[in-house]
Design an enzyme around this catalytic site. Structure first.
Site, PDB file in Angstrom:
ATOM      1  N   GLY A   9     -17.645   4.092  14.144  1.00 22.00           N
ATOM      2  CA  GLY A   9     -17.095   2.731  14.219  1.00 22.00           C
ATOM      3  C   GLY A   9     -15.589   2.680  14.371  1.00 22.00           C
ATOM      4  N   GLN A  10     -14.987   3.824  14.678  1.00 16.60           N
ATOM      5  CA  GLN A  10     -13.519   3.842  14.746  1.00 16.60           C
ATOM      6  C   GLN A  10     -13.004   4.626  15.963  1.00 16.60           C
ATOM      7  OE1 GLN A  10     -11.831   5.210  10.974  1.00 16.60           O
ATOM      8  NE2 GLN A  10     -11.499   3.087  10.396  1.00 16.60           N
ATOM      9  N   TYR A  55      -9.279   3.672  16.200  1.00 14.35           N
ATOM     10  CA  TYR A  55      -8.432   4.201  15.127  1.00 14.35           C
ATOM     11  C   TYR A  55      -8.340   5.736  15.200  1.00 14.35           C
ATOM     12  CZ  TYR A  55      -6.680   4.595  10.278  1.00 14.35           C
ATOM     13  OH  TYR A  55      -5.938   4.856   9.139  1.00 14.35           O
ATOM     14  N   GLY A 110       0.785  -1.229   0.000  1.00 18.32           N
ATOM     15  CA  GLY A 110       0.000   0.000   0.000  1.00 18.32           C
ATOM     16  C   GLY A 110       0.819   1.282   0.000  1.00 18.32           C
TER      17      GLY A 110
END
Ligand SMILES: NC(=O)c1ccc[n+]([C@@H]2O[C@H](COP(=O)([O-])OP(=O)(O)OC[C@H]3O[C@@H](n4cnc5c(N)ncnc54)[C@H](OP(=O)(O)O)[C@@H]3O)[C@@H](O)[C@H]2O)c1
Length: 240
Positions: free
Chosen positions: A143-144, A147, A13
């Protein structure tokens, strides 16, 4: 002798694009990865760049590996903290393991790697550290919480270490990518991804090379006056 650059998570990546750009510019590049031996082998065959397996969330393993890299290639003068993972889930469903893995891999890793190189950078009077944050650390994301907390932490970490390094020739900057076309984003369900792309004014996902280009800008000898900054590269999705 060309400068030695270490890129964590350099075998896939964004990290791969950073490694290739650094190599093309004449740096001696070493890539790290966490567990995917097959991808690392293919990367090294493709690029000729050596890859070292160690878990950046493990302080001792990281120190040992970076000490060995310094012996084999020379002191690390350019460090790109790029290794990262996601373990998404809303707070009421998130396990401690999901929280901890993301904090350790994305944020504690920056302490682990920087601690292993900072003495030598300070002693030599030169260092370039680039930490890969995220638009989701700036804006938050459903949802993070894990993170977003880790990436937001990277931005604070960057500013504090920049202050400490400023008088010693060590610059520390962050890049906050938006959504970039890599395995990490390919894991997002297609219909969700379509909705995300619709929120990007440039109208497309970023390419790993879009991020690599800005790393090259920040690590140059002539970039000594740029420190403590966060460069947002997100196609206009979020203006911070
Ligand atoms: N893609 C995006 O849209 C995006 C957006 C904003 C920020 N970012 C950030 O950009 C960075 C690169 O993302 P990417 O999309 O290129 O990720 P990717 O394609 O999933 O690649 C991740 C890389 O990190 C390595 N890695 C993971 N855990 C590790 C560990 N514990 N120790 C050492 N290496 C480890 C992986 O090694 P293995 O191959 O061995 O697993 C791989 O080389 C990450 O920090 C990510 O959070 C990405």
């Amino acid at each position: 002798m060309s400068k030695v650059a270490l890129v964590t998570g350099g075998t896939r990546g964004i990290g791969e694009a950073i490694c290739v750009a650094l190599k093309d510019a004449g740096y001696t590049v070493v890539a790290n990865y966490g567990g995917n031996d097959e991808a690392a082998k293919a990367f090294t065959e493709r690029t000729g760049i050596p890859s070292f397996k160690f878990d950046v969330s493990n302080f001792e393993a990281t120190k040992k590996a970076i000490d060995q890299i310094s012996v084999d290639y020379g002191p690390v003068e350019i460090l790109v903290n790029n290794a990262g993972i996601t373990r998404d889930g809303t707070m009421h469903r998130m396990s401690f393991e999901q929280w901890d893995a993301v904090i350790q891999t994305n944020l504690a890793s920056c302490f682990n790697t920087c601690r292993a190189v900072i003495d030598s950078m300070r002693a030599r009077g030169f260092g370039r550290i680039v930490n890969i944050g995220s638009v989701n650390g700036q804006a938050g994301q459903y949802g993070q919480v894990n993170y977003a907390a880790a990436k937001s932490g990277i931005h604070g970490f960057t500013k504090a270490l920049a202050l400490e390094g400023a008088g010693k020739g060590v610059t520390v900057n962050a890049i906050a990518p938006g959504y970039v076309d890599t395995d990490m984003v390919r894991a997002v369900p297609e219909e969700v991804l379509k909705k995300i792309i619709a929120t990007i004014p440039v109208g497309r996902l970023g390419k790993p090379e879009d991020i690599a280009r800005s790393v090259m800008f920040l690590v140059g000898d002539e970039a000594g006056f740029i420190t403590g900054s966060t460069l947002s590269i997100n196609g206009g999705q979020h203006m911070y």
